[in-house]
Design an enzyme around this catalytic site. Sequence first.
Site, PDB file in Angstrom:
ATOM      1  N   TRP A  13       0.860  -1.195   0.000  1.00 39.55           N
ATOM      2  CA  TRP A  13       0.000   0.000   0.000  1.00 39.55           C
ATOM      3  C   TRP A  13       0.890   1.236   0.000  1.00 39.55           C
ATOM      4  O   TRP A  13       1.908   1.270   0.692  1.00 39.55           O
ATOM      5  CB  TRP A  13      -0.900   0.028   1.241  1.00 39.55           C
ATOM      6  CG  TRP A  13      -2.294  -0.502   0.983  1.00 39.55           C
ATOM      7  CD1 TRP A  13      -2.638  -1.817   0.854  1.00 39.55           C
ATOM      8  CD2 TRP A  13      -3.494   0.261   0.823  1.00 39.55           C
ATOM      9  NE1 TRP A  13      -3.979  -1.922   0.632  1.00 39.55           N
ATOM     10  CE2 TRP A  13      -4.535  -0.664   0.613  1.00 39.55           C
ATOM     11  CE3 TRP A  13      -3.792   1.617   0.859  1.00 39.55           C
ATOM     12  CZ2 TRP A  13      -5.862  -0.271   0.430  1.00 39.55           C
ATOM     13  CZ3 TRP A  13      -5.114   2.020   0.680  1.00 39.55           C
ATOM     14  CH2 TRP A  13      -6.132   1.073   0.456  1.00 39.55           C
ATOM     15  N   PHE A  28      -1.122  -3.639   7.720  1.00 43.61           N
ATOM     16  CA  PHE A  28      -1.726  -4.562   8.679  1.00 43.61           C
ATOM     17  C   PHE A  28      -1.006  -5.910   8.672  1.00 43.61           C
ATOM     18  O   PHE A  28      -0.858  -6.551   9.721  1.00 43.61           O
ATOM     19  CB  PHE A  28      -3.219  -4.753   8.348  1.00 43.61           C
ATOM     20  CG  PHE A  28      -3.979  -5.532   9.370  1.00 43.61           C
ATOM     21  CD1 PHE A  28      -4.461  -4.906  10.517  1.00 43.61           C
ATOM     22  CD2 PHE A  28      -4.201  -6.894   9.211  1.00 43.61           C
ATOM     23  CE1 PHE A  28      -5.156  -5.636  11.472  1.00 43.61           C
ATOM     24  CE2 PHE A  28      -4.893  -7.627  10.160  1.00 43.61           C
ATOM     25  CZ  PHE A  28      -5.373  -6.988  11.300  1.00 43.61           C
ATOM     26  N   GLU A  29      -0.540  -6.335   7.502  1.00 42.93           N
ATOM     27  CA  GLU A  29       0.119  -7.644   7.362  1.00 42.93           C
ATOM     28  C   GLU A  29       1.587  -7.620   7.778  1.00 42.93           C
ATOM     29  O   GLU A  29       2.253  -8.669   7.789  1.00 42.93           O
ATOM     30  CB  GLU A  29       0.000  -8.146   5.915  1.00 42.93           C
ATOM     31  CG  GLU A  29      -1.384  -8.661   5.531  1.00 42.93           C
ATOM     32  CD  GLU A  29      -2.434  -7.579   5.367  1.00 42.93           C
ATOM     33  OE1 GLU A  29      -2.104  -6.495   4.844  1.00 42.93           O
ATOM     34  OE2 GLU A  29      -3.588  -7.799   5.797  1.00 42.93           O
ATOM     35  N   CYS A  50       3.290   2.521   5.164  1.00 37.46           N
ATOM     36  CA  CYS A  50       2.825   3.908   5.188  1.00 37.46           C
ATOM     37  C   CYS A  50       1.302   3.894   5.278  1.00 37.46           C
ATOM     38  O   CYS A  50       0.634   3.405   4.361  1.00 37.46           O
ATOM     39  CB  CYS A  50       3.287   4.629   3.922  1.00 37.46           C
ATOM     40  SG  CYS A  50       2.558   6.267   3.769  1.00 37.46           S
ATOM     41  N   VAL A  51       0.792   4.369   6.394  1.00 34.91           N
ATOM     42  CA  VAL A  51      -0.655   4.448   6.571  1.00 34.91           C
ATOM     43  C   VAL A  51      -1.054   5.917   6.526  1.00 34.91           C
ATOM     44  O   VAL A  51      -0.525   6.731   7.296  1.00 34.91           O
ATOM     45  CB  VAL A  51      -1.111   3.810   7.903  1.00 34.91           C
ATOM     46  CG1 VAL A  51      -2.620   3.564   7.878  1.00 34.91           C
ATOM     47  CG2 VAL A  51      -0.375   2.519   8.194  1.00 34.91           C
ATOM     48  N   ILE A  52      -1.934   6.241   5.588  1.00 35.96           N
ATOM     49  CA  ILE A  52      -2.362   7.636   5.432  1.00 35.96           C
ATOM     50  C   ILE A  52      -3.821   7.749   5.855  1.00 35.96           C
ATOM     51  O   ILE A  52      -4.664   6.940   5.429  1.00 35.96           O
ATOM     52  CB  ILE A  52      -2.167   8.108   3.974  1.00 35.96           C
ATOM     53  CG1 ILE A  52      -0.672   8.009   3.595  1.00 35.96           C
ATOM     54  CG2 ILE A  52      -2.672   9.541   3.805  1.00 35.96           C
ATOM     55  CD1 ILE A  52      -0.340   8.387   2.167  1.00 35.96           C
ATOM     56  N   THR A  96     -12.391   7.568   7.405  1.00 35.60           N
ATOM     57  CA  THR A  96     -12.998   6.667   8.397  1.00 35.60           C
ATOM     58  C   THR A  96     -11.954   6.296   9.456  1.00 35.60           C
ATOM     59  O   THR A  96     -10.760   6.555   9.271  1.00 35.60           O
ATOM     60  CB  THR A  96     -13.477   5.360   7.708  1.00 35.60           C
ATOM     61  OG1 THR A  96     -12.305   4.614   7.327  1.00 35.60           O
ATOM     62  CG2 THR A  96     -14.329   5.648   6.485  1.00 35.60           C
ATOM     63  N   HIS A 107     -10.575   3.645   9.989  1.00 36.93           N
ATOM     64  CA  HIS A 107      -9.725   2.539   9.526  1.00 36.93           C
ATOM     65  C   HIS A 107      -8.257   2.777   9.884  1.00 36.93           C
ATOM     66  O   HIS A 107      -7.542   1.883  10.337  1.00 36.93           O
ATOM     67  CB  HIS A 107      -9.865   2.433   8.000  1.00 36.93           C
ATOM     68  CG  HIS A 107      -9.655   1.057   7.484  1.00 36.93           C
ATOM     69  ND1 HIS A 107     -10.672   0.199   7.217  1.00 36.93           N
ATOM     70  CD2 HIS A 107      -8.518   0.384   7.193  1.00 36.93           C
ATOM     71  CE1 HIS A 107     -10.182  -0.947   6.782  1.00 36.93           C
ATOM     72  NE2 HIS A 107      -8.879  -0.865   6.758  1.00 36.93           N
ATOM     73  N   ARG A 149       8.781  12.551   4.671  1.00 37.18           N
ATOM     74  CA  ARG A 149       9.504  11.590   5.526  1.00 37.18           C
ATOM     75  C   ARG A 149      10.061  10.399   4.745  1.00 37.18           C
ATOM     76  O   ARG A 149      10.587   9.456   5.336  1.00 37.18           O
ATOM     77  CB  ARG A 149       8.558  11.098   6.630  1.00 37.18           C
ATOM     78  CG  ARG A 149       8.231  12.182   7.629  1.00 37.18           C
ATOM     79  CD  ARG A 149       6.951  11.914   8.405  1.00 37.18           C
ATOM     80  NE  ARG A 149       6.723  12.943   9.404  1.00 37.18           N
ATOM     81  CZ  ARG A 149       6.199  14.151   9.152  1.00 37.18           C
ATOM     82  NH1 ARG A 149       5.853  14.480   7.912  1.00 37.18           N
ATOM     83  NH2 ARG A 149       6.042  15.031  10.117  1.00 37.18           N
TER      84      ARG A 149
HETATM   85  C1  DLZ Z   1      -7.345  -1.026   3.703  1.00 38.30           C
HETATM   86  C2  DLZ Z   1      -6.180  -0.108   3.856  1.00 38.30           C
HETATM   87  C3  DLZ Z   1      -6.373   1.279   3.880  1.00 38.30           C
HETATM   88  C4  DLZ Z   1      -7.713   1.922   3.803  1.00 38.30           C
HETATM   89  N1  DLZ Z   1      -5.333   2.130   3.977  1.00 38.30           N
HETATM   90  C5  DLZ Z   1      -4.075   1.614   4.057  1.00 38.30           C
HETATM   91  C6  DLZ Z   1      -2.962   2.491   4.168  1.00 38.30           C
HETATM   92  O1  DLZ Z   1      -3.050   3.712   4.155  1.00 38.30           O
HETATM   93  N2  DLZ Z   1      -1.737   1.905   4.285  1.00 38.30           N
HETATM   94  C7  DLZ Z   1      -1.541   0.554   4.299  1.00 38.30           C
HETATM   95  O2  DLZ Z   1      -0.395   0.094   4.425  1.00 38.30           O
HETATM   96  N3  DLZ Z   1      -2.595  -0.279   4.180  1.00 38.30           N
HETATM   97  C8  DLZ Z   1      -3.839   0.209   4.058  1.00 38.30           C
HETATM   98  N4  DLZ Z   1      -4.909  -0.633   3.936  1.00 38.30           N
HETATM   99  C9  DLZ Z   1      -4.660  -2.098   3.800  1.00 38.30           C
HETATM  100  C10 DLZ Z   1      -4.492  -2.821   5.149  1.00 38.30           C
HETATM  101  O3  DLZ Z   1      -3.185  -2.580   5.688  1.00 38.30           O
HETATM  102  C11 DLZ Z   1      -4.646  -4.332   4.949  1.00 38.30           C
HETATM  103  O4  DLZ Z   1      -3.793  -4.773   3.911  1.00 38.30           O
HETATM  104  C12 DLZ Z   1      -6.073  -4.740   4.600  1.00 38.30           C
HETATM  105  O5  DLZ Z   1      -6.985  -4.229   5.557  1.00 38.30           O
HETATM  106  C13 DLZ Z   1      -6.227  -6.280   4.530  1.00 38.30           C
HETATM  107  O6  DLZ Z   1      -5.929  -6.874   5.801  1.00 38.30           O
END
Ligand code: DLZ
Length: 155
Positions: free
Chosen positions: A28, A63-64, A86-88, A92, A94, A133
């Site tokens: 992601w 998440f994985e 990287c989680v943006i 929601t 999430h 970053r």
């Molecule tokens: C579903 C999701 C979303 C909405 N955003 C991100 C993100 O910004 N960064 C990231 O690494 N992963 C995201 N994911 C995917 C989740 O990490 C995960 O792969 C799914 O929920 C399946 O378990």
Amino acid sequence: MAGILTSGKVKTKINLSKKRVAIVVAEWNEDITEALYEGAVSSLREHGLKSQNIIRKNVPGSFELSLGGLWMAQDKTIDAVICLGCVIQGDTPHFDYICQAVAYGVTEAGLKTGKPVIFGVLTTLNKKQALERAGGKLGNKGEEAAITAIKMMVF
Ligand code: DLZ
């Protein structure tokens, strides 16, 4: 001083040429995580790790990283694991669930295996903050994650 613990070069007498490090990369936000990966590899190489001793694995999302990181840490030939993601933030909650889960999971992977499992995950409010970053004006957190791994390996 900000960043002093995780940037630059680590001074150590320990030879790192035989150390094996796994880097687990979330797909992601791939443009960002690839830049983190490049930063991590270049820092490890600069500290004497051989390229054949840097093992890359991909996971779908941040998440994985917990499970991917645990699997790599359970490998007896691996000395440390770097988890890059990287989680943006979106519209929601999430974001909060993913960030909390991966922070907990990466910690747990280290504690379960007794090996350094490094949290190299950007958790940003927008893409601009992530780019800053990942080789932008605030450095490269992949490089910092690599330096953290090295400091823990020579602990
Ligand atoms: C579903 C999701 C979303 C909405 N955003 C991100 C993100 O910004 N960064 C990231 O690494 N992963 C995201 N994911 C995917 C989740 O990490 C995960 O792969 C799914 O929920 C399946 O378990």
